[in-house]
Design an enzyme around this catalytic site. Structure first.
Site, PDB file in Angstrom:
ATOM      1  N   VAL A  99       1.534  -3.642   3.865  1.00 41.56           N
ATOM      2  CA  VAL A  99       1.288  -4.982   4.749  1.00 41.56           C
ATOM      3  C   VAL A  99       2.623  -5.452   4.561  1.00 41.56           C
ATOM      4  CG1 VAL A  99      -1.125  -4.770   4.967  1.00 41.56           C
ATOM      5  CG2 VAL A  99       0.087  -5.830   3.154  1.00 41.56           C
ATOM      6  N   SER A 101       0.755  -1.292  -0.146  1.00 42.58           N
ATOM      7  CA  SER A 101      -0.155   0.066  -0.169  1.00 42.58           C
ATOM      8  C   SER A 101       0.360   1.098   0.075  1.00 42.58           C
ATOM      9  CB  SER A 101      -1.053   0.042   1.103  1.00 42.58           C
ATOM     10  OG  SER A 101      -2.291  -0.406   1.156  1.00 42.58           O
ATOM     11  N   TYR A 125      -4.520  -1.874  -9.773  1.00 47.17           N
ATOM     12  CA  TYR A 125      -4.487  -2.228  -8.615  1.00 47.17           C
ATOM     13  C   TYR A 125      -3.541  -3.144  -7.774  1.00 47.17           C
ATOM     14  CZ  TYR A 125      -5.386  -2.302  -3.344  1.00 47.17           C
ATOM     15  OH  TYR A 125      -4.903  -2.394  -2.440  1.00 47.17           O
ATOM     16  N   LYS A 135       0.027   3.067  -2.926  1.00 46.78           N
ATOM     17  CA  LYS A 135      -1.105   4.576  -2.726  1.00 46.78           C
ATOM     18  C   LYS A 135      -0.603   5.892  -3.039  1.00 46.78           C
ATOM     19  CE  LYS A 135      -3.964   1.249  -1.430  1.00 46.78           C
ATOM     20  NZ  LYS A 135      -4.302  -0.405  -0.130  1.00 46.78           N
ATOM     21  N   TYR A 180      -3.227   2.987   8.240  1.00 48.83           N
ATOM     22  CA  TYR A 180      -4.796   2.252   8.510  1.00 48.83           C
ATOM     23  C   TYR A 180      -5.782   3.331   9.196  1.00 48.83           C
ATOM     24  CZ  TYR A 180      -2.172  -0.800   5.431  1.00 48.83           C
ATOM     25  OH  TYR A 180      -0.850  -1.557   4.376  1.00 48.83           O
TER      26      TYR A 180
HETATM   27  N1  GLU Z   1      -2.782  -5.251  -1.208  1.00 43.17           N
HETATM   28  C1  GLU Z   1      -3.498  -6.222  -0.190  1.00 43.17           C
HETATM   29  C2  GLU Z   1      -4.688  -5.838  -0.237  1.00 43.17           C
HETATM   30  O1  GLU Z   1      -4.840  -5.174  -1.199  1.00 43.17           O
HETATM   31  C3  GLU Z   1      -3.366  -5.056   1.113  1.00 43.17           C
HETATM   32  C4  GLU Z   1      -2.564  -4.163   1.059  1.00 43.17           C
HETATM   33  C5  GLU Z   1      -1.952  -3.072   1.791  1.00 43.17           C
HETATM   34  O2  GLU Z   1      -2.214  -2.630   2.297  1.00 43.17           O
HETATM   35  O3  GLU Z   1      -0.497  -3.427   2.227  1.00 43.17           O
HETATM   36  O4  GLU Z   1      -5.545  -5.652   0.152  1.00 43.17           O
END
Ligand code: GLU
Length: 324
Positions: A278, A80, A208, A83, A260
């Protein structure tokens, strides 16, 4: 009346012995191996098999110096943290119109939650939860004309920012993300039902999953967000990536939504705009001073790297550098 001595310039990082500070953090973190390391992500085999007792940290200062310790040159799954890159690109593509399709409030719910979307008519709370990142992905697929063109643009963006012209996708992670991505499939279809996804859902998902499956190391990742510490200027490529005003906004969203549903705790303990993934990485920004990346694969219950969070906490305490 006594004259107060002016405080030292808080932006002057040269007064800190960074190799010494990073060495201290590295030995403290290594002393915690085996006890309180957290748990590696286990939703896909290629993340579940990563040994948890690893730690790397890199700091890139605005004058281009790189300080690194531990496994800072070991590539890992950026997940993530990408992002941040895709958000920057989407703002570059459609500007503030993006905020009509995605909000900028912390969600207080897990990153892959569906619950708020129904009440909020398919407008995700922020671009750093999965729902928001899927809308960002949709914006990029539309802007570049196809999934493939958007993927190439993302790869070009992270390569130019990080200085690694080979930075690329881990095919095994990308395939596993797809196989196990039931929630992301649900999210994209649900948002599409509100007309906030405009492209083929499979194209949006593939984009994604590519961004989640990129592999980079701490030095590259710290470089890849340096523009957020430097008012939008990317020292690696010499390009201007965003205006200072936009950079302030991206940093604000990182500060409030980047870790998060633990962003409040993170601001309390670290006090820097940051984005976690993650795979156990966290990128962080000290505006006008430096960009950082830490990596330790074990996660806490909210999905943030446990020892990575500790390392950033120690960095801000030992240097006094934070935005709060
Ligand atoms: N690839 C995972 C997902 O989209 C998590 C990505 C993350 O939050 O690092 O569920």
């Amino acid at each position: 009346m006594p004259i107060r001595t002016p405080p030292h310039n808080p932006h002057d990082i040269s007064r800190h012995d960074l190799p010494d500070i990073l060495g201290t953090i590295d030995s403290e973190v290594r002393g915690m191996f085996g006890s309180d390391m957290g748990k590696v992500a286990d939703y896909i085999p290629s993340l579940a098999s990563v040994p948890p007792d690893q730690f790397g940290m890199a700091v890139v200062t605005l004058d281009g110096q790189v300080h690194a310790v531990g496994s800072a040159r070991q590539p890992f799954s950026i997940q993530s943290m990408s992002k941040v890159h895709s958000l920057t690109m989407a703002l570059g593509a459609i500007g503030d119109d993006l905020w009509k399709r995605v909000g900028r409030e912390p969600s207080g719910d897990p990153f892959n939650s569906l619950v708020q979307l129904e009440h909020e008519n398919g407008i995700p709370r922020n671009p750093f939860i999965n729902a928001g990142a899927l809308v960002v992905a949709d914006v990029l697929v539309s802007h570049f004309g196809s999934r493939e063109a958007a993927e190439n643009a993302l790869l070009a963006f992270v390569r130019a920012r990080s200085g690694n012209s080979d930075a690329g996708r881990d095919e095994e992670v990308a395939a596993s993300e797809r196989e196990s991505g039931y929630r992301n499939v649900a999210l994209v279809n649900f948002i599409r039902s509100f007309d906030n996804i405009r492209n083929d859902v499979d194209d949006v998902l593939d984009f994604y999953f590519l961004q989640c499956a990129l592999r980079m190391d701490c030095v590259e990742l710290a470089r890849s967000v340096q523009y957020l510490a430097d008012g939008g200027h990317c020292a690696t490529s010499g390009e201007t990536v965003a205006s200072p005003e936009r950079v302030r906004r991206i940093n604000a969203v990182m500060m409030t939504c980047g870790t998060y549903d633990a962003a409040g705790e993170f601001a309390f303990h670290v006090g820097l705009p940051a984005k976690s993934g993650v795979g156990g990485g966290i990128v962080a920004v000290v505006p006008k001073v430096a960009s950082l990346c830490v990596w330790a694969p074990g996660l806490d219950e909210k999905g943030n790297s446990r020892l990575g969070g500790y390392a950033l906490h120690r960095f801000t305490r030992l240097t006094g550098l934070s935005v709060v």
